[in-house]
Design an enzyme around this catalytic site. Structure first.
Site, PDB file in Angstrom:
ATOM      1  CG  HIS A  84      -0.187  -0.072   2.521  1.00 30.44           C
ATOM      2  ND1 HIS A  84       0.315  -1.254   3.008  1.00 30.44           N
ATOM      3  CD2 HIS A  84       0.147   0.883   3.407  1.00 30.44           C
ATOM      4  CE1 HIS A  84       0.936  -1.025   4.149  1.00 30.44           C
ATOM      5  NE2 HIS A  84       0.867   0.261   4.421  1.00 30.44           N
ATOM      6  CB  ALA A  85       1.364   4.128  -1.566  1.00 29.74           C
TER       7      ALA A  85
END
Length: 148
Positions: free
Chosen positions: A66-67
């Site tokens: 994820h970011a």
């Protein structure tokens, strides 16, 4: 907030990935294909792991890539990529990885809720190997208790 839906375009079965970066980029491509993110979100997920280490390898065989929420996230989304051959991420206990989850959320609060919801799915230790062996998007959704 419940888990985002999982359309066929967000599921990749038995993907070829020579290394962890390629595996994460496959999840980024699936998020983009599903309309959840713009191109480039996968690069941000790779950057997070490069910057912070293999913290995203949250269980044996499973990475939650994820970011941070930003303008590249169009809507909350989840991608599931199973790998034809597991790849190491450099985690001391949970390598190698055979299932890559890609998560995109629009807000920080949603990010934390989504991660908690995903963690509940994986309380059952049989889910990760079952996902790794899945042969269809329908089977992946069934294992995760989700819909298309």
């Amino acid at each position: 907030m419940a888990l985002p839906s999982l359309p066929d375009s967000a599921v990749v079965i038995a993907a070829d990935a020579p290394d962890w970066r390629a595996a994460v980029l496959r999840a980024g491509d699936a998020l983009s294909a599903s309309g959840s993110t713009r191109d480039g979100y996968g690069d941000e997920m790779v950057r997070m792991i490069e910057e912070h280490g293999p913290y995203a390898v949250i269980a044996p065989g499973l990475v939650l890539a994820h970011a941070r929420p930003d303008e590249s996230v169009l809507q909350d989304g989840l991608a599931v990529v199973t790998l034809a051959e597991p790849v190491p991420f450099g985690h001391p206990h949970n390598d190698p990885v055979s299932v890559v989850l890609g998560l995109a959320v629009e807000s920080v609060g949603g990010h934390l809720e989504s991660i908690a919801d995903l963690a509940n799915v994986f309380n059952d230790s049989t889910v990760i190997p079952a996902l790794a062996a899945a042969t269809s998007a329908d089977e992946v959704r069934r294992l995760m208790g989700m819909t298309a």
